[in-house]
Write a protein that holds these residues in place. Structure first.
Motif, short mmCIF file in Angstrom:
data_model
loop_
_atom_site.label_atom_id
_atom_site.label_comp_id
_atom_site.label_asym_id
_atom_site.label_seq_id
_atom_site.Cartn_x
_atom_site.Cartn_y
_atom_site.Cartn_z
N ASP A 191 -7.23 -2.73 -16.16
CA ASP A 191 -7.44 -1.93 -14.95
C ASP A 191 -7.97 -2.73 -13.78
O ASP A 191 -7.68 -2.42 -12.63
CB ASP A 191 -8.39 -0.76 -15.26
N ASP A 192 -8.77 -3.78 -14.06
CA ASP A 192 -9.34 -4.55 -12.95
C ASP A 192 -8.38 -5.61 -12.42
O ASP A 192 -8.58 -6.18 -11.35
CB ASP A 192 -10.63 -5.25 -13.40
N VAL A 197 -2.59 -1.87 -6.86
CA VAL A 197 -1.23 -1.67 -7.34
C VAL A 197 -1.15 -0.31 -8.02
O VAL A 197 -2.06 0.09 -8.74
CB VAL A 197 -0.88 -2.82 -8.33
N LYS A 198 -0.05 0.42 -7.78
CA LYS A 198 0.09 1.75 -8.39
C LYS A 198 0.73 1.64 -9.76
O LYS A 198 1.81 1.07 -9.90
CB LYS A 198 0.94 2.62 -7.46
N ARG A 199 0.08 2.18 -10.78
CA ARG A 199 0.61 2.14 -12.15
C ARG A 199 1.46 3.37 -12.39
O ARG A 199 0.99 4.49 -12.19
CB ARG A 199 -0.54 2.11 -13.15
N CYS A 200 2.70 3.19 -12.82
CA CYS A 200 3.60 4.33 -13.02
C CYS A 200 3.80 4.57 -14.51
O CYS A 200 3.76 3.63 -15.31
CB CYS A 200 4.94 4.06 -12.35
N ARG A 201 4.02 5.85 -14.88
CA ARG A 201 4.08 6.18 -16.32
C ARG A 201 5.42 5.78 -16.93
O ARG A 201 5.52 5.52 -18.12
CB ARG A 201 3.79 7.67 -16.54
#
Ligand code: NCD
Length: 305
Positions: A191-192, A197-201
């Motif tokens: 996470d760090d 940045v956007k995390r997409c599923r």
């Protein structure tokens, strides 16, 4: 003090601006010649495009160029990287291009280099590949993509990709509108890592309205522990870029891949060979970028901003 290019964070904004502008000029035919440059390509990992691009770039600026691989070097006799570099320096080499499987090897070597010797990182472990990032940015700019408006999706084996790490960092520095990542959960960075940045599923969420989709090779050679992940067919079914998967992207969405490609795994041939792909432009832009880097290292460059 010698200059080095170890990672994107080692570059000031003015350096990035200079390198991209200069590489574009060179791509448009501006002459670039250096007096007295002697480049050693020290490749301790396999490579085709990066090694050849550095070699051709050195030749094109008029440098003498020497190619050394791990198999042919005294590293097999126990010599340290720093002593290899000192040996090259004593023989008149003034630029070392290093590709190395260990994270941080170029940082360590840069600290040990004799004055007057410059270093370029050609990719270290999973950490950084700054000239790839520069050629990726140059490719998008020359393809007419307005980075500040661009939604960029990077998909696949993100955590182990030095390309993703450096290119995402550079796109961020160039103020890309949105950077998204997606891939198997175990292959996403912590996470760090990669802030902003956007995390997409899933693939679909990452690709929706994307202006750029960058696919990555699965870094099987760097897999440790139980992270083997899906086999090639399962991976393609869930994470491979196919013509159907390109449909929800923005009209005119451009497709990138740093190579080497595994067709039918992370990317279908119809897409790789299709009109949206910038893959061979990326390879070709590797030449002016590395020429500009050699020039920047060995000549007085503008102050860091
Ligand atoms: C990449 C690398 O070696 O980091 N290739 C390249 O330099 N263009 C990507 C990869 O190996 O998958």
């Amino acid at each position: 003090m010698s200059k080095h290019l170890t990672d994107i964070s080692s570059l000031g904004d003015a350096d990035i601006d200079h390198l991209l502008k200069r590489a574009a000029e060179i791509a448009d035919g501006a002459p670039a010649r250096l007096e007295g440059a002697v480049v050693a390509n020290l490749f301790y990992e396999p490579s085709t495009r990066t090694r050849v691009a550095f070699e051709r770039a050195a030749q094109r600026v008029g440098a003498e160029v020497i190619n050394i691989t791990a198999q042919s070097a005294s590293v097999t006799k126990g010599e340290s990287l720093a002593d290899t570099a000192r040996t090259l320096h004593a023989l008149g080499v003034n630029v070392v291009v290093l590709r190395h499987p260990e994270n941080g090897a170029p940082l360590e070597l840069a600290r040990a280099l004799p004055d007057g010797m410059c270093l370029v990182n050609a990719g270290d472990g999973t950490r950084a590949h700054p000239t790839q990032a520069l050629l990726d940015a140059l490719t998008l700019i020359r393809a007419g993509v307005d980075l500040q408006q661009a939604r960029i999706a990077v998909i696949g084996d993100i955590a182990r990709s030095r390309v993703a790490r450096s290119s995402i960092e550079l796109f961020g520095r160039l103020r890309a509108a949105e950077i998204r990542i997606a891939g198997p959960a175990a292959w996403l960075p912590g996470d760090d890592d990669m802030p902003g940045v956007k995390r997409c599923r899933d693939f679909e969420q990452a690709a929706a309205d994307a202006d750029v989709i960058m696919m990555l090779r699965i870094q099987r050679e760097r897999v440790t522990g139980g992270q083997q992940g899906p086999d090639a067919a399962d991976y393609h079914a869930r994470w491979g870029l196919t013509p159907a998967r390109l449909a929800p992207a923005a009209p005119g969405c451009r497709v990138m891949h740093p190579g080497p490609m595994n067709r039918g795994v992370e990317i279908a041939s119809e897409v790789a060979d299709g009109p949206r792909a910038l893959i061979w432009q990326q390879v070709a832009n590797g030449l002016p970028v590395r020429m500009a880097v050699f020039e920047w290292l060995l000549r007085q460059a503008p102050p860091r901003g």
